[in-house]
Design a protein around this motif. Sequence first.
Motif, PDB file in Angstrom:
ATOM      1  N   VAL A   1      65.239  82.143  45.673  1.00  0.00           N
ATOM      2  CA  VAL A   1      65.779  82.539  44.375  1.00  0.00           C
ATOM      3  C   VAL A   1      65.147  81.764  43.224  1.00  0.00           C
ATOM      4  O   VAL A   1      65.266  82.178  42.065  1.00  0.00           O
ATOM      5  N   ARG A   2      64.480  80.662  43.540  1.00  0.00           N
ATOM      6  CA  ARG A   2      63.865  79.861  42.479  1.00  0.00           C
ATOM      7  C   ARG A   2      62.832  78.939  43.094  1.00  0.00           C
ATOM      8  O   ARG A   2      62.974  78.487  44.220  1.00  0.00           O
ATOM      9  N   GLU A   3      61.794  78.667  42.312  1.00  0.00           N
ATOM     10  CA  GLU A   3      60.777  77.701  42.727  1.00  0.00           C
ATOM     11  C   GLU A   3      60.550  76.728  41.583  1.00  0.00           C
ATOM     12  O   GLU A   3      60.387  77.137  40.437  1.00  0.00           O
ATOM     13  N   ILE A   4      60.556  75.450  41.935  1.00  0.00           N
ATOM     14  CA  ILE A   4      60.359  74.400  40.939  1.00  0.00           C
ATOM     15  C   ILE A   4      59.173  73.568  41.411  1.00  0.00           C
ATOM     16  O   ILE A   4      59.125  73.148  42.570  1.00  0.00           O
ATOM     17  N   ALA A   5      58.213  73.347  40.515  1.00  0.00           N
ATOM     18  CA  ALA A   5      57.020  72.597  40.892  1.00  0.00           C
ATOM     19  C   ALA A   5      56.878  71.358  40.028  1.00  0.00           C
ATOM     20  O   ALA A   5      57.180  71.384  38.832  1.00  0.00           O
ATOM     21  N   GLY A   6      56.409  70.287  40.644  1.00  0.00           N
ATOM     22  CA  GLY A   6      56.103  69.069  39.909  1.00  0.00           C
ATOM     23  C   GLY A   6      54.878  69.271  39.044  1.00  0.00           C
ATOM     24  O   GLY A   6      54.092  70.196  39.264  1.00  0.00           O
ATOM     25  N   PRO A   7      54.679  68.408  38.054  1.00  0.00           N
ATOM     26  CA  PRO A   7      53.571  68.589  37.117  1.00  0.00           C
ATOM     27  C   PRO A   7      52.185  68.540  37.764  1.00  0.00           C
ATOM     28  O   PRO A   7      51.264  69.198  37.285  1.00  0.00           O
ATOM     29  N   ASP A   8      52.056  67.808  38.876  1.00  0.00           N
ATOM     30  CA  ASP A   8      50.740  67.737  39.521  1.00  0.00           C
ATOM     31  C   ASP A   8      50.560  68.798  40.599  1.00  0.00           C
ATOM     32  O   ASP A   8      49.520  68.883  41.232  1.00  0.00           O
ATOM     33  N   GLY A   9      51.590  69.631  40.833  1.00  0.00           N
ATOM     34  CA  GLY A   9      51.499  70.710  41.808  1.00  0.00           C
ATOM     35  C   GLY A   9      51.631  70.272  43.257  1.00  0.00           C
ATOM     36  O   GLY A   9      51.527  71.086  44.158  1.00  0.00           O
ATOM     37  N   ARG A  10      51.877  68.987  43.494  1.00  0.00           N
ATOM     38  CA  ARG A  10      51.954  68.504  44.871  1.00  0.00           C
ATOM     39  C   ARG A  10      53.373  68.512  45.422  1.00  0.00           C
ATOM     40  O   ARG A  10      53.571  68.362  46.619  1.00  0.00           O
ATOM     41  N   ASP A  11      54.352  68.677  44.551  1.00  0.00           N
ATOM     42  CA  ASP A  11      55.745  68.734  44.979  1.00  0.00           C
ATOM     43  C   ASP A  11      56.355  70.054  44.552  1.00  0.00           C
ATOM     44  O   ASP A  11      56.179  70.476  43.399  1.00  0.00           O
ATOM     45  N   HIS A  12      57.054  70.695  45.496  1.00  0.00           N
ATOM     46  CA  HIS A  12      57.711  71.975  45.210  1.00  0.00           C
ATOM     47  C   HIS A  12      59.112  71.953  45.797  1.00  0.00           C
ATOM     48  O   HIS A  12      59.325  71.419  46.891  1.00  0.00           O
ATOM     49  N   ALA A  13      60.031  72.560  45.089  1.00  0.00           N
ATOM     50  CA  ALA A  13      61.381  72.792  45.593  1.00  0.00           C
ATOM     51  C   ALA A  13      61.593  74.299  45.571  1.00  0.00           C
ATOM     52  O   ALA A  13      61.429  74.938  44.531  1.00  0.00           O
ATOM     53  N   LEU A  14      61.912  74.866  46.720  1.00  0.00           N
ATOM     54  CA  LEU A  14      62.133  76.297  46.851  1.00  0.00           C
ATOM     55  C   LEU A  14      63.597  76.520  47.215  1.00  0.00           C
ATOM     56  O   LEU A  14      64.018  76.193  48.329  1.00  0.00           O
TER      57      LEU A  14
END
Length: 137
Positions: free
Chosen positions: A58-71
């Motif tokens: 339902v949502r994807e959140i990414a860290g500024p460097d693209g190495r961390d994601h929360a799905l």
Amino acid sequence: MPSFRAAVEARDTEAIEALLAENVVFTSPVAFKPYPGKAITAAFLRGVMRVFTDFHYVREIAGPDGRDHALVFKAKVGDREINGCDFLHFDDNGLIDEFTVMVRPLSATQALGEAMGAQFERIQREALEAMGATEAR
């Protein structure tokens, strides 16, 4: 290479496994200790795909460097609705080297634990077979 989200949504287990680093560490919401290694992580993810129904992000959140994601996801385990989040960390090669899952509510977490417990022998067997196939190459 497809994104992890795209691979999961397509239920493409080969693409999912290709995105895992050999040294990935999987942290389950229902197990005390983390599970290191690509073979066991891939086997757990296949097991979850057998257990969850109506799964969707339902949502994807990414860290500024693209190495961390929360799905953030929703699914069902039996008749229980479950909400959860996959926390992914990507290594220098763009592969997942940390995979942590958190879920709620407690009743759904318990249902997930029971359902995955019923899958555990198969998960172990799949992981051992995959490790044997890798060593044979």
